[in-house]
Enzyme design. Structure first.
Site, PDB file in Angstrom:
ATOM      1  CB  SER A  39       6.672  -7.255   2.028  1.00  8.41           C
ATOM      2  OG  SER A  39       5.835  -8.133   1.320  1.00  8.41           O
TER       3      SER A  39
ATOM      4  CD  GLU B 260       4.646  -9.627  -3.970  1.00  7.51           C
ATOM      5  OE1 GLU B 260       3.946 -10.449  -3.352  1.00  7.51           O
ATOM      6  OE2 GLU B 260       4.641  -9.548  -5.216  1.00  7.51           O
TER       7      GLU B 260
ATOM      8  CE1 TYR C  14       4.173  -3.132  -0.947  1.00  4.44           C
ATOM      9  CE2 TYR C  14       4.600  -5.471  -1.288  1.00  4.44           C
ATOM     10  CZ  TYR C  14       4.327  -4.411  -0.445  1.00  4.44           C
ATOM     11  OH  TYR C  14       4.229  -4.628   0.911  1.00  4.44           O
TER      12      TYR C  14
HETATM   13  P1  NAP Z   1      -2.409  -0.533   4.114  1.00  3.54           P
HETATM   14  O1  NAP Z   1      -3.628  -0.877   4.873  1.00  3.54           O
HETATM   15  O2  NAP Z   1      -2.460  -0.463   2.630  1.00  3.54           O
HETATM   16  O3  NAP Z   1      -1.886   0.883   4.665  1.00  3.54           O
HETATM   17  C1  NAP Z   1      -0.910   1.625   3.979  1.00  3.54           C
HETATM   18  C2  NAP Z   1      -0.709   2.942   4.701  1.00  3.54           C
HETATM   19  O4  NAP Z   1       0.286   3.710   4.004  1.00  3.54           O
HETATM   20  C3  NAP Z   1      -1.968   3.811   4.767  1.00  3.54           C
HETATM   21  O5  NAP Z   1      -2.059   4.393   6.047  1.00  3.54           O
HETATM   22  C4  NAP Z   1      -1.693   4.884   3.723  1.00  3.54           C
HETATM   23  O6  NAP Z   1      -2.321   6.110   3.990  1.00  3.54           O
HETATM   24  C5  NAP Z   1      -0.190   5.041   3.909  1.00  3.54           C
HETATM   25  N1  NAP Z   1       0.430   5.758   2.802  1.00  3.54           N
HETATM   26  C6  NAP Z   1       0.267   5.547   1.474  1.00  3.54           C
HETATM   27  N2  NAP Z   1       0.970   6.455   0.767  1.00  3.54           N
HETATM   28  C7  NAP Z   1       1.581   7.262   1.675  1.00  3.54           C
HETATM   29  C8  NAP Z   1       2.425   8.392   1.564  1.00  3.54           C
HETATM   30  N3  NAP Z   1       2.784   8.893   0.364  1.00  3.54           N
HETATM   31  N4  NAP Z   1       2.866   8.987   2.702  1.00  3.54           N
HETATM   32  C9  NAP Z   1       2.502   8.507   3.912  1.00  3.54           C
HETATM   33  N5  NAP Z   1       1.707   7.439   4.088  1.00  3.54           N
HETATM   34  C10 NAP Z   1       1.248   6.829   2.966  1.00  3.54           C
HETATM   35  O7  NAP Z   1      -1.218  -1.515   4.485  1.00  3.54           O
HETATM   36  P2  NAP Z   1      -1.083  -2.536   5.739  1.00  3.54           P
HETATM   37  O8  NAP Z   1      -1.659  -3.835   5.344  1.00  3.54           O
HETATM   38  O9  NAP Z   1      -1.516  -1.851   6.971  1.00  3.54           O
HETATM   39  O10 NAP Z   1       0.500  -2.745   5.742  1.00  3.54           O
HETATM   40  C11 NAP Z   1       1.361  -1.902   6.513  1.00  3.54           C
HETATM   41  C12 NAP Z   1       2.755  -1.973   5.937  1.00  3.54           C
HETATM   42  O11 NAP Z   1       3.216  -3.320   5.978  1.00  3.54           O
HETATM   43  C13 NAP Z   1       2.889  -1.556   4.474  1.00  3.54           C
HETATM   44  O12 NAP Z   1       4.154  -0.949   4.315  1.00  3.54           O
HETATM   45  C14 NAP Z   1       2.832  -2.856   3.703  1.00  3.54           C
HETATM   46  O13 NAP Z   1       3.485  -2.725   2.463  1.00  3.54           O
HETATM   47  C15 NAP Z   1       3.581  -3.753   4.672  1.00  3.54           C
HETATM   48  N6  NAP Z   1       3.230  -5.187   4.623  1.00  3.54           N
HETATM   49  C16 NAP Z   1       1.936  -5.574   4.737  1.00  3.54           C
HETATM   50  C17 NAP Z   1       1.621  -6.932   4.750  1.00  3.54           C
HETATM   51  C18 NAP Z   1       0.194  -7.411   4.891  1.00  3.54           C
HETATM   52  O14 NAP Z   1      -0.050  -8.598   4.618  1.00  3.54           O
HETATM   53  N7  NAP Z   1      -0.717  -6.574   5.340  1.00  3.54           N
HETATM   54  C19 NAP Z   1       2.654  -7.884   4.670  1.00  3.54           C
HETATM   55  C20 NAP Z   1       3.971  -7.434   4.572  1.00  3.54           C
HETATM   56  C21 NAP Z   1       4.257  -6.077   4.575  1.00  3.54           C
HETATM   57  P3  NAP Z   1      -3.724   6.533   3.287  1.00  3.54           P
HETATM   58  O15 NAP Z   1      -4.805   5.975   4.155  1.00  3.54           O
HETATM   59  O16 NAP Z   1      -3.664   8.011   3.316  1.00  3.54           O
HETATM   60  O17 NAP Z   1      -3.719   5.945   1.903  1.00  3.54           O
HETATM   61  N1  GDD Z   2      -6.185  -8.772  -4.824  1.00  2.00           N
HETATM   62  C1  GDD Z   2      -6.599  -9.863  -5.492  1.00  2.00           C
HETATM   63  N2  GDD Z   2      -7.811  -9.835  -6.128  1.00  2.00           N
HETATM   64  N3  GDD Z   2      -5.819 -10.958  -5.522  1.00  2.00           N
HETATM   65  C2  GDD Z   2      -6.273 -12.059  -6.165  1.00  2.00           C
HETATM   66  C3  GDD Z   2      -7.499 -12.084  -6.806  1.00  2.00           C
HETATM   67  C4  GDD Z   2      -8.312 -10.914  -6.804  1.00  2.00           C
HETATM   68  O1  GDD Z   2      -9.400 -10.862  -7.356  1.00  2.00           O
HETATM   69  N4  GDD Z   2      -7.678 -13.324  -7.328  1.00  2.00           N
HETATM   70  C5  GDD Z   2      -6.593 -14.038  -7.025  1.00  2.00           C
HETATM   71  N5  GDD Z   2      -5.731 -13.275  -6.324  1.00  2.00           N
HETATM   72  C6  GDD Z   2      -4.399 -13.698  -5.848  1.00  2.00           C
HETATM   73  C7  GDD Z   2      -3.262 -12.768  -6.277  1.00  2.00           C
HETATM   74  O2  GDD Z   2      -2.903 -13.022  -7.639  1.00  2.00           O
HETATM   75  C8  GDD Z   2      -2.192 -13.172  -5.261  1.00  2.00           C
HETATM   76  O3  GDD Z   2      -1.496 -14.309  -5.735  1.00  2.00           O
HETATM   77  C9  GDD Z   2      -2.987 -13.552  -4.025  1.00  2.00           C
HETATM   78  O4  GDD Z   2      -4.364 -13.667  -4.437  1.00  2.00           O
HETATM   79  C10 GDD Z   2      -2.905 -12.550  -2.886  1.00  2.00           C
HETATM   80  O5  GDD Z   2      -3.170 -11.268  -3.389  1.00  2.00           O
HETATM   81  P1  GDD Z   2      -3.405 -10.007  -2.419  1.00  2.00           P
HETATM   82  O6  GDD Z   2      -4.409 -10.323  -1.399  1.00  2.00           O
HETATM   83  O7  GDD Z   2      -3.626  -8.813  -3.280  1.00  2.00           O
HETATM   84  O8  GDD Z   2      -2.011  -9.906  -1.608  1.00  2.00           O
HETATM   85  P2  GDD Z   2      -0.496 -10.011  -2.071  1.00  2.00           P
HETATM   86  O9  GDD Z   2       0.034 -11.327  -1.608  1.00  2.00           O
HETATM   87  O10 GDD Z   2      -0.328  -9.677  -3.503  1.00  2.00           O
HETATM   88  O11 GDD Z   2       0.170  -8.819  -1.241  1.00  2.00           O
HETATM   89  C11 GDD Z   2      -0.134  -8.644   0.139  1.00  2.00           C
HETATM   90  O12 GDD Z   2       0.789  -9.366   0.909  1.00  2.00           O
HETATM   91  C12 GDD Z   2       2.157  -8.942   0.789  1.00  2.00           C
HETATM   92  C13 GDD Z   2       2.999  -9.859   1.679  1.00  2.00           C
HETATM   93  O13 GDD Z   2       3.322 -11.042   0.967  1.00  2.00           O
HETATM   94  C14 GDD Z   2      -0.064  -7.131   0.430  1.00  2.00           C
HETATM   95  O14 GDD Z   2      -0.525  -6.893   1.728  1.00  2.00           O
HETATM   96  C15 GDD Z   2       1.358  -6.615   0.333  1.00  2.00           C
HETATM   97  O15 GDD Z   2       1.409  -5.263   0.762  1.00  2.00           O
HETATM   98  C16 GDD Z   2       2.231  -7.492   1.248  1.00  2.00           C
HETATM   99  O16 GDD Z   2       3.577  -7.042   1.236  1.00  2.00           O
END
Ligand code: NAP
Ligand code: GDD
Length: 336
Positions: A137, A139, A161
């Site tokens: 990520s 992050e 995280y």
């Molecule tokens: P998400 O919607 O939050 O999905 C997370 C998945 O992990 C869900 O299927 C959840 O299952 C599963 N999980 C949680 N705890 C678990 C456990 N103990 N054992 C097995 N599975 C478990 O996340 P996403 O946005 O699809 O992201 C997919 C991956 O990419 C994650 O690893 C995330 O950290 C990473 N990532 C995401 C982003 C982004 O912007 N979306 C960016 C960079 C990296 P349940 O439904 O059972 O909770």
């Molecule tokens: N969730 C949330 N809720 N975020 C807020 C809010 C609010 O009400 N208001 C402002 N934010 C700001 C957060 O402080 C952060 O700076 C930004 O919006 C994005 O927050 P999120 O959408 O929660 O995503 P993230 O960037 O913290 O994390 C996501 O992206 C990562 C990749 O950079 C997640 O998907 C992570 O799993 C992923 O790795």
């Protein structure tokens, strides 16, 4: 790109952890469309998302398992016998990771190691029998040292995280270097869609704007409006995951659009899409949504992915915002 796997029926098999999540659903759809036999790990004794997966993806085979339980992963590997494993499972909500730091480390950090070790054991004498993808990520860059961030930018995570993802990232590299595994890591910047969890800021905004537009909600309450993120479309990003596992050699890749927008920009675009130019009276800031340590600005340089994988994003920022708001309006009208 290399043709690997493909059993007697000429069909490759993939196992996905995190199949109930946003990326798991898009990736499973992509792999099914490519003719894969797709398997997913699902946790819990009565996972509320099982119905969604079974309805949307009836051809996927689900295996009970948890990233904190090595034996369940070994069983899922034995029963699916995959050519490719995509480790998408994680505690993925950054804000939650402060409240449950140890659990986040168990799942997001140690879970990645547990999956790597299960795959290594499953591979037996041939460490390249299974190709492995780790969901790293942006992050991990945290308190960024340079912009845009690329594969060699210093990692300085700012949340439990982020720290957990750094562990999984380095373990993936370590298994590649120690055992010769085909283990790749995608450093993905934020990617969104109508399937994004409602706790993340983009979906929180699109749902609220849709509800305000339909007269069902009065205000949107947010935290830091100045944070900047490089937001892309999840459907584009899962294609990059697959491309990484089609390469002869495993490697690490940044996946990003190269454009940063603030949370404020996202709010403006979302309200603008429903014809509201001045949203100042509709949005309130609440310190409850501020984080103990913020990541102020992320923007990625995906030129390596473009050069090696031939990957580039197709959906731009305005199109993404419109897609999410329209989907939430349609969902509310349909009573979902
Ligand atoms: P998400 O919607 O939050 O999905 C997370 C998945 O992990 C869900 O299927 C959840 O299952 C599963 N999980 C949680 N705890 C678990 C456990 N103990 N054992 C097995 N599975 C478990 O996340 P996403 O946005 O699809 O992201 C997919 C991956 O990419 C994650 O690893 C995330 O950290 C990473 N990532 C995401 C982003 C982004 O912007 N979306 C960016 C960079 C990296 P349940 O439904 O059972 O909770
Ligand atoms: N969730 C949330 N809720 N975020 C807020 C809010 C609010 O009400 N208001 C402002 N934010 C700001 C957060 O402080 C952060 O700076 C930004 O919006 C994005 O927050 P999120 O959408 O929660 O995503 P993230 O960037 O913290 O994390 C996501 O992206 C990562 C990749 O950079 C997640 O998907 C992570 O799993 C992923 O790795």
């Amino acid at each position: 790109m290399s043709e690997h796997g493909a059993g007697s029926e000429g069909r490759r098999t993939a196992l996905i952890t995190g199949i109930t999540g946003q990326d798991g659903l898009y990736l499973a759809e992509l792999l099914l469309a490519k003719g894969y036999d797709v398997h997913g790990v699902i946790r819990g004794q009565n996972n509320p998302k099982r119905d969604l997966v079974e309805t949307l993806l009836p051809d996927v085979t689900l295996h009970a398992g948890d990233l904190t339980d090595m034996s369940s992963l070994i069983r899922a590997l034995r029963d699916s016998d995959p050519d490719e494993v995509y480790n998408l499972g994680a505690v993925s909500f950054v804000a939650y990771s402060w409240e449950n730091a140890a659990h986040t480390a168990d799942v997001t950090a140690k879970g990645a190691l547990t999956m790597l070790e299960a795959v290594r054991l499953h591979c037996g004498d041939d460490p390249r029998r299974v190709r492995f993808y780790q969901a790293s990520s942006s992050e991990m860059f945290g308190k960024v040292e340079e912009s845009p961030q690329h594969e060699r930018t210093l990692l300085w995570p700012r949340s439990p995280y982020g720290v957990s993802k750094v562990f999984g990232h380095h373990m993936t590299i370590n298994y590649r270097e120690s055992y010769g595994m085909h283990a790749s890591s995608g450093i993905l910047f934020n990617h969104e869609s109508p399937r994004r969890g409602p706790e993340f800021v983009t979906r929180k905004i699109s749902q609220a704007v849709a509800a305000i537009h339909l007269g069902r909600q009065d205000e949107l309450v947010l935290g830091n409006l100045d944070a900047r993120r490089d937001w892309g479309f999840a459907g584009d990003y899962v294609e990059a995951m697959w491309l990484m596992l089609q390469q002869d050699e495993p490697d690490d890749y940044v996946i990003a659009t190269g454009e940063a927008h603030s949370v404020r920009d996202f709010v403006t675009a979302a309200f603008g899409h429903v014809g509201v130019d001045d949203w100042s009276g509709l949005v309130r800031q609440d310190p409850r949504f501020l984080r103990p340590a913020e990541v102020d600005r992320l923007v990625g340089d995906a030129s390596k992915a473009r050069a090696v994988l031939g990957w580039k994003p197709k959906v731009g920022f305005d199109e993404l915002v419109a897609m999410m708001v329209d989907a939430d309006i349609a969902a509310l009208k349909a009573g979902w």
